[in-house]
Design a protein around this motif. Structure first.
Motif, mmCIF file in Angstrom:
data_model
loop_
_atom_site.group_PDB
_atom_site.id
_atom_site.type_symbol
_atom_site.label_atom_id
_atom_site.label_comp_id
_atom_site.label_asym_id
_atom_site.label_seq_id
_atom_site.Cartn_x
_atom_site.Cartn_y
_atom_site.Cartn_z
ATOM 1 N N CYS A 5 1.155 6.151 5.172
ATOM 2 C CA CYS A 5 -0.002 5.072 5.124
ATOM 3 C C CYS A 5 0.079 5.276 3.144
ATOM 4 C CB CYS A 5 -1.678 6.066 4.959
ATOM 5 S SG CYS A 5 -2.796 5.093 4.683
ATOM 6 N N VAL A 6 0.305 3.806 3.040
ATOM 7 C CA VAL A 6 -0.290 3.446 1.305
ATOM 8 C C VAL A 6 -2.133 3.118 1.405
ATOM 9 C CG1 VAL A 6 0.404 1.604 0.076
ATOM 10 C CG2 VAL A 6 2.164 2.700 0.858
ATOM 11 N N LEU A 7 -2.658 3.405 0.227
ATOM 12 C CA LEU A 7 -3.289 2.913 0.139
ATOM 13 C C LEU A 7 -3.720 2.271 -1.530
ATOM 14 C CD1 LEU A 7 -6.169 3.055 0.375
ATOM 15 C CD2 LEU A 7 -6.424 4.750 -1.183
ATOM 16 N N ALA A 8 -3.717 1.090 -1.714
ATOM 17 C CA ALA A 8 -3.395 -0.119 -2.359
ATOM 18 C C ALA A 8 -4.443 -0.156 -3.193
ATOM 19 C CB ALA A 8 -2.270 -1.718 -2.165
ATOM 20 N N ASN A 9 -4.803 0.194 -4.522
ATOM 21 C CA ASN A 9 -6.092 -0.625 -4.902
ATOM 22 C C ASN A 9 -5.514 -1.487 -5.579
ATOM 23 O OD1 ASN A 9 -8.287 0.782 -5.597
ATOM 24 N ND2 ASN A 9 -7.950 1.033 -7.733
ATOM 25 N N THR A 10 -6.215 -3.359 -4.216
ATOM 26 C CA THR A 10 -6.281 -4.797 -4.975
ATOM 27 C C THR A 10 -7.275 -5.410 -4.941
ATOM 28 O OG1 THR A 10 -5.390 -4.273 -2.640
ATOM 29 C CG2 THR A 10 -3.189 -4.007 -3.430
ATOM 30 N N TRP A 11 -7.144 -6.572 -5.419
ATOM 31 C CA TRP A 11 -8.066 -7.312 -5.584
ATOM 32 C C TRP A 11 -7.671 -9.090 -4.535
ATOM 33 C CZ3 TRP A 11 -5.214 -5.701 -9.859
ATOM 34 C CH2 TRP A 11 -4.153 -7.500 -9.811
ATOM 35 N N LEU A 12 -8.359 -9.243 -4.283
ATOM 36 C CA LEU A 12 -7.939 -10.562 -3.212
ATOM 37 C C LEU A 12 -7.306 -11.646 -4.471
ATOM 38 C CD1 LEU A 12 -11.040 -11.493 -1.336
ATOM 39 C CD2 LEU A 12 -9.174 -10.516 -0.071
ATOM 40 N N ASP A 33 2.566 3.939 9.547
ATOM 41 C CA ASP A 33 2.134 3.391 9.766
ATOM 42 C C ASP A 33 0.174 2.060 9.584
ATOM 43 O OD1 ASP A 33 3.125 5.193 11.843
ATOM 44 O OD2 ASP A 33 2.604 6.995 11.171
ATOM 45 N N LEU A 34 -0.133 2.891 8.145
ATOM 46 C CA LEU A 34 -1.060 2.045 7.931
ATOM 47 C C LEU A 34 -0.727 1.516 6.665
ATOM 48 C CD1 LEU A 34 -4.208 1.219 9.267
ATOM 49 C CD2 LEU A 34 -4.776 3.714 8.261
ATOM 50 N N VAL A 35 -1.280 0.376 6.020
ATOM 51 C CA VAL A 35 -1.440 -0.246 4.703
ATOM 52 C C VAL A 35 -3.173 -0.871 4.378
ATOM 53 C CG1 VAL A 35 -0.471 -1.775 2.842
ATOM 54 C CG2 VAL A 35 0.888 -0.682 4.454
ATOM 55 N N LEU A 36 -3.974 0.151 4.024
ATOM 56 C CA LEU A 36 -4.922 -0.433 3.372
ATOM 57 C C LEU A 36 -5.220 -0.909 2.251
ATOM 58 C CD1 LEU A 36 -6.702 2.769 5.222
ATOM 59 C CD2 LEU A 36 -6.315 0.327 5.908
ATOM 60 N N GLU A 37 -5.924 -1.953 1.774
ATOM 61 C CA GLU A 37 -5.786 -2.430 0.451
ATOM 62 C C GLU A 37 -7.423 -2.111 0.143
ATOM 63 O OE1 GLU A 37 -3.760 -6.383 0.059
ATOM 64 O OE2 GLU A 37 -3.934 -6.076 2.241
ATOM 65 N N SER A 38 -7.673 -2.065 -0.872
ATOM 66 C CA SER A 38 -8.937 -1.617 -1.533
ATOM 67 C C SER A 38 -9.729 -2.385 -1.172
ATOM 68 C CB SER A 38 -8.954 -1.324 -2.330
ATOM 69 O OG SER A 38 -8.610 -1.527 -3.506
ATOM 70 N N CYS A 39 -9.251 -3.834 -1.410
ATOM 71 C CA CYS A 39 -10.018 -5.613 -1.807
ATOM 72 C C CYS A 39 -10.321 -5.176 -0.334
ATOM 73 C CB CYS A 39 -9.622 -6.657 -2.126
ATOM 74 S SG CYS A 39 -7.750 -6.779 -1.210
ATOM 75 N N ARG A 40 -10.248 -4.846 0.979
ATOM 76 C CA ARG A 40 -10.203 -5.766 2.053
ATOM 77 C C ARG A 40 -11.433 -4.158 3.205
ATOM 78 N NH1 ARG A 40 -7.595 -10.390 2.944
ATOM 79 N NH2 ARG A 40 -6.112 -9.956 1.661
ATOM 80 N N VAL A 41 -11.203 -2.858 2.545
ATOM 81 C CA VAL A 41 -12.255 -1.624 2.795
ATOM 82 C C VAL A 41 -13.960 -2.182 1.922
ATOM 83 C CG1 VAL A 41 -10.697 -0.910 4.090
ATOM 84 C CG2 VAL A 41 -10.726 -0.359 1.574
ATOM 85 N N GLY A 42 -13.269 -2.914 0.533
ATOM 86 C CA GLY A 42 -14.213 -2.746 0.247
ATOM 87 C C GLY A 42 -15.517 -1.734 -0.637
ATOM 88 N N MET A 43 -14.281 -1.131 -0.596
ATOM 89 C CA MET A 43 -14.046 -0.039 -1.574
ATOM 90 C C MET A 43 -13.100 0.173 -2.675
ATOM 91 S SD MET A 43 -15.494 3.329 0.650
ATOM 92 C CE MET A 43 -14.378 2.304 2.074
ATOM 93 N N ALA A 44 -12.568 1.058 -4.199
ATOM 94 C CA ALA A 44 -11.650 1.602 -4.278
ATOM 95 C C ALA A 44 -11.233 2.577 -5.010
ATOM 96 C CB ALA A 44 -11.558 0.249 -6.138
ATOM 97 N N TYR A 51 -11.147 7.660 0.180
ATOM 98 C CA TYR A 51 -10.902 8.488 1.342
ATOM 99 C C TYR A 51 -10.984 9.273 2.383
ATOM 100 C CZ TYR A 51 -8.763 8.505 -3.735
ATOM 101 O OH TYR A 51 -8.231 8.253 -5.203
ATOM 102 N N SER A 52 -12.720 9.172 2.883
ATOM 103 C CA SER A 52 -12.962 9.864 3.542
ATOM 104 C C SER A 52 -13.073 8.372 4.714
ATOM 105 C CB SER A 52 -14.159 9.787 3.239
ATOM 106 O OG SER A 52 -15.184 9.954 2.999
ATOM 107 N N TYR A 53 -12.141 7.084 4.094
ATOM 108 C CA TYR A 53 -12.017 5.739 5.284
ATOM 109 C C TYR A 53 -10.455 6.040 5.528
ATOM 110 C CZ TYR A 53 -11.445 1.066 6.750
ATOM 111 O OH TYR A 53 -11.250 -0.234 7.637
#
Length: 65
Positions: A5-12, A33-44, A51-53
């Motif tokens: 997984c990559v957890l990216a601190n990104t903005w729109l 397997d998973l790429v999560l962007e902070s701007c898409r999940v609403g947390m940074a 991290y719980s997400y």
């Protein structure tokens, strides 16, 4: 047996160069397997909730990551 997984601190991104970021993230998605962007999940990062997400999305426990 490993999930990645990559957890990216990104903005729109509404710049004219947004296609570059989109292309990079799409390339990562093909290999992970998973790429999560902070701007898409609403947390940074460093919000503990993000991290719980991630743990929930990966169906993992903290001691496994």
């Amino acid at each position: 047996g490993f999930r990645t997984c990559v957890l990216a601190n990104t903005w729109l991104d509404d710049t004219s160069w947004r296609f570059l970021t989109a292309a990079l993230l799409e390339r990562l998605r093909r290999h992970l397997d998973l790429v999560l962007e902070s701007c898409r999940v609403g947390m940074a990062k460093p919000d503990p909730g993000i991290y719980s997400y991630v743990l929930e999305a990966l169906q993992a426990r903290p001691q496994e990551v």
